[in-house]
Write an enzyme that holds these catalytic residues in place. Structure first.
Site, PDB file in Angstrom:
ATOM      1  N   LYS A 114      32.412   3.667  27.863  1.00 24.85           N
ATOM      2  CA  LYS A 114      33.206   2.543  27.358  1.00 24.85           C
ATOM      3  C   LYS A 114      34.190   3.013  26.280  1.00 24.85           C
ATOM      4  O   LYS A 114      35.368   2.644  26.284  1.00 24.85           O
ATOM      5  CB  LYS A 114      32.259   1.466  26.801  1.00 24.85           C
ATOM      6  CG  LYS A 114      32.926   0.389  25.977  1.00 24.85           C
ATOM      7  CD  LYS A 114      33.938  -0.401  26.798  1.00 24.85           C
ATOM      8  CE  LYS A 114      34.864  -1.203  25.913  1.00 24.85           C
ATOM      9  NZ  LYS A 114      34.445  -2.530  25.653  1.00 24.85           N
TER      10      LYS A 114
ATOM     11  N   CYS B   9      39.219  -3.880  19.974  1.00 23.77           N
ATOM     12  CA  CYS B   9      38.608  -2.904  20.881  1.00 23.77           C
ATOM     13  C   CYS B   9      39.368  -1.586  20.831  1.00 23.77           C
ATOM     14  O   CYS B   9      38.860  -0.583  20.337  1.00 23.77           O
ATOM     15  CB  CYS B   9      38.625  -3.440  22.307  1.00 23.77           C
ATOM     16  SG  CYS B   9      37.925  -5.090  22.430  1.00 23.77           S
TER      17      CYS B   9
HETATM   18  N1  SAJ Z   1      49.501  -2.423  24.378  1.00 23.98           N
HETATM   19  C1  SAJ Z   1      50.710  -1.758  24.207  1.00 23.98           C
HETATM   20  N2  SAJ Z   1      51.284  -1.163  25.295  1.00 23.98           N
HETATM   21  C2  SAJ Z   1      50.726  -1.220  26.535  1.00 23.98           C
HETATM   22  C3  SAJ Z   1      49.492  -1.894  26.704  1.00 23.98           C
HETATM   23  C4  SAJ Z   1      48.910  -2.486  25.599  1.00 23.98           C
HETATM   24  O1  SAJ Z   1      51.247  -1.683  23.099  1.00 23.98           O
HETATM   25  O2  SAJ Z   1      51.312  -0.690  27.476  1.00 23.98           O
HETATM   26  C5  SAJ Z   1      48.842  -3.076  23.214  1.00 23.98           C
HETATM   27  C6  SAJ Z   1      48.663  -4.587  23.373  1.00 23.98           C
HETATM   28  O3  SAJ Z   1      49.842  -5.267  23.022  1.00 23.98           O
HETATM   29  C7  SAJ Z   1      47.521  -4.858  22.420  1.00 23.98           C
HETATM   30  C8  SAJ Z   1      46.681  -3.584  22.538  1.00 23.98           C
HETATM   31  O4  SAJ Z   1      47.521  -2.600  23.114  1.00 23.98           O
HETATM   32  O5  SAJ Z   1      47.977  -4.988  21.092  1.00 23.98           O
HETATM   33  C9  SAJ Z   1      45.437  -3.734  23.371  1.00 23.98           C
HETATM   34  O6  SAJ Z   1      45.675  -4.562  24.499  1.00 23.98           O
HETATM   35  P1  SAJ Z   1      45.119  -4.237  25.957  1.00 23.98           P
HETATM   36  O7  SAJ Z   1      45.589  -5.309  26.860  1.00 23.98           O
HETATM   37  O8  SAJ Z   1      45.484  -2.855  26.344  1.00 23.98           O
HETATM   38  O9  SAJ Z   1      43.553  -4.214  25.788  1.00 23.98           O
HETATM   39  P2  SAJ Z   1      42.462  -5.214  25.146  1.00 23.98           P
HETATM   40  O10 SAJ Z   1      42.146  -4.739  23.773  1.00 23.98           O
HETATM   41  O11 SAJ Z   1      42.818  -6.637  25.296  1.00 23.98           O
HETATM   42  O12 SAJ Z   1      41.228  -4.936  26.133  1.00 23.98           O
HETATM   43  C10 SAJ Z   1      40.740  -3.618  26.247  1.00 23.98           C
HETATM   44  C11 SAJ Z   1      40.556  -3.292  27.750  1.00 23.98           C
HETATM   45  N3  SAJ Z   1      40.340  -1.859  27.912  1.00 23.98           N
HETATM   46  C12 SAJ Z   1      41.092  -1.126  28.776  1.00 23.98           C
HETATM   47  O13 SAJ Z   1      41.994  -1.601  29.433  1.00 23.98           O
HETATM   48  C13 SAJ Z   1      40.731   0.314  28.904  1.00 23.98           C
HETATM   49  C14 SAJ Z   1      39.387  -4.100  28.309  1.00 23.98           C
HETATM   50  O14 SAJ Z   1      39.104  -3.710  29.650  1.00 23.98           O
HETATM   51  C15 SAJ Z   1      38.133  -3.897  27.446  1.00 23.98           C
HETATM   52  O15 SAJ Z   1      37.040  -4.664  27.923  1.00 23.98           O
HETATM   53  C16 SAJ Z   1      38.467  -4.368  26.055  1.00 23.98           C
HETATM   54  O16 SAJ Z   1      39.519  -3.517  25.542  1.00 23.98           O
HETATM   55  C17 SAJ Z   1      37.225  -4.274  25.190  1.00 23.98           C
HETATM   56  O17 SAJ Z   1      36.604  -5.308  24.962  1.00 23.98           O
HETATM   57  O18 SAJ Z   1      36.833  -3.156  24.809  1.00 23.98           O
END
Ligand code: SAJ
Length: 445
Positions: free
Chosen positions: A222, A276
């Site tokens: 994870k 996360c």
């Molecule tokens: N972000 C960027 N650029 C991108 C993608 C995301 O700047 O290309 C930013 C988003 O705006 C946000 C942050 O990253 O601020 C995180 O967003 P996210 O959509 O990537 O992820 P989370 O935190 O909502 O959810 C993640 C997920 N993990 C992965 O995709 C590997 C989810 O599957 C997990 O269950 C979750 O963390 C968790 O609970 O750990």
């Protein structure tokens, strides 16, 4: 004669962004669920059929489950056959610059709260994202609280009274209800029998595969997933810095590079938020500080992003006379209400503290501004009035409401577009970001 299905009474401890949807999905599968939370407000809201968080589809599901008598919330654990622990695992940073360390106090408190009601045959599953070794630690805490029961210890397959496994949650906020059922589950038991018990439980509602490993590997899996995403976002953010320095449009650059069949660069942004991705990589760094150099550097790149954006806005603002600034979005990502660890919040706060001009904040997913912003005289505005009044627009989140705009809404304004939203509007792209679509305005970062 009908046979009782295994695990018909489940207790979910922690009714937050993971626990409450899990409880509701279990209830929707005919399982009798007791949700436990230390927040009286959350417990009362759920028992009245309401929810205290925003997640698409969740309100209706909770209302149905409570109405059908399958979901009930309580402040104290009661007897059940399965206990799913879904409490937060934040980090602690004692001094500035020190590597943050995991705070396991919520897990310990949850374990100690269920200990008195455990009985032989029960299954305890830790779903909270956890540093390596936490599941074993939890088993030891339970053993100390209940000397009359036998709990599993690492690498032994001797008979136990209670089965324990780590099955990390891996659902994406905004798609939680779908992903809870469809995603594969990693099932890391403290023994083979523990894994078997946990798989039997998840098979009651998960359509994805249940893949068995040991608890320590499940824990690191994870953390690895989130560290992988963090490192890839850091790469995109570093490319944005490089492009700004070389006066090249980063969105066009990424769009072009992504035409290579083996390149798939993520989107730069105002920083990485949420509880996360911005947190979990530290659990790896704190457990292997010498080895985790790249992961640590990625965290630093992403953490410095909000300050960089604030500096860009300050530069634009200082060339204008008494401008009105509108920040579009406060949540940490699109179409959710979650402001925790949000770079958009951090940027808006910093702007409010450092600039002496009218500052408007638009966030369609909340009803009022957090007190910290109100105290700094930030005004909560709706999208139309903010766009009508603002001289400078800082696009911080690509919410669906903002994707309905067109570029004429921004004419004669200075725009700092941290999400590459404007090129998408111009191309009529209303959905998911098309990575690297061309930037139009010279003032975008
Ligand atoms: N972000 C960027 N650029 C991108 C993608 C995301 O700047 O290309 C930013 C988003 O705006 C946000 C942050 O990253 O601020 C995180 O967003 P996210 O959509 O990537 O992820 P989370 O935190 O909502 O959810 C993640 C997920 N993990 C992965 O995709 C590997 C989810 O599957 C997990 O269950 C979750 O963390 C968790 O609970 O750990």
């Amino acid at each position: 004669m009908s046979r009782k299905l295994p695990y018909s009474r489940v207790s979910v401890v922690g009714l937050g962004y993971i626990g409450l949807p899990t409880a509701a999905v279990l209830a929707a599968h005919g399982i009798d669920v007791i949700g436990v939370d230390i927040s009286k407000e959350a417990v009362n809201a759920i028992n009245a059929g309401r929810i205290h968080i925003v997640e698409p589809g969740l309100a209706a599901l909770v209302q149905r489950a409570v109405g059908a008598g399958l979901l009930r919330a309580a402040e104290k654990p009661e007897a059940a056959e399965v206990f799913v622990i879904a409490v937060p695992t934040p980090f602690l940073q004692d001094t500035a610059g020190a590597t943050p360390t995991p705070d396991l106090n919520y897990i310990r408190a949850a374990a100690e709260s269920i200990a008195p009601v455990l009985k032989p045959g029960d299954l305890v599953i830790l779903e909270s994202t956890s540093p390596v070794g936490t599941t074993e630690q939890m088993s030891q805490w339970l053993q100390s609280a209940r000397g009359d029961l036998v709990f599993p210890q690492r690498d032994t397959n001797s008979p136990v009274d209670i089965h324990i496994a780590h099955c990390p949650e891996r659902v994406l906020p905004g798609r939680v209800l779908e992903e809870l059922v469809e995603n594969d589950r990693i099932v890391g038991g403290l023994s083979a029998a523990c894994s078997d018990a946990a798989v039997a439980f998840y098979r009651r509602f998960v359509r994805g595969n249940c893949i068995v490993t040991d608890a320590r590997t499940a824990e690191l899996t994870k953390l690895t997933e989130n560290a992988f995403r963090d490192t890839n976002i850091a790469f995109a953010n570093e490319m944005a810095l490089i492009c700004n320095h070389l006066n090249i449009d980063v969105w066009e650059l990424i769009r072009l590079a992504n035409r290579h069949p083996r390149v798939d660069i993520l989107n730069p942004g105002p920083g990485v938020g949420g509880h996360c991705i911005a947190v979990d990589p530290w659990f790896i760094v704190s457990s292997a500080p010498e080895q985790a150099q790249l992961i640590k550097q990625a965290r630093t790149v992403n953490d410095t992003r909000p300050t960089y954006i604030v500096e860009q806005v300050q530069r634009v603002v200082h060339s204008l006379k008494n401008p009105v600034i509108a920040c579009l979005g406060l949540a940490f990502k699109p179409d959710i209400d979650d402001l925790r660890e949000s770079p958009a919040m951090q940027i808006t706060l910093q702007l409010a503290k450092t600039l002496c001009c009218e500052l408007l904040a638009v966030e369609p997913n909340i009803h009022c501004l957090p007190r910290t912003l109100v105290e700094l005289a930030v005004e909560f505005a709706d999208l139309d009035s903010a766009l009508a009044r603002a001289d400078v627009v800082v696009i911080l989140v690509d919410h669906k409401e903002f994707l309905q705009l067109n570029t004429t809404h921004f004419s004669h304004k200075s725009v700092i577009d941290t999400r590459g939203l404007l090129p998408r509007l111009d191309n009529g792209e209303r959905g998911e970001p098309q990575r690297g679509s061309r930037g139009l305005l010279t003032d975008t970062v």
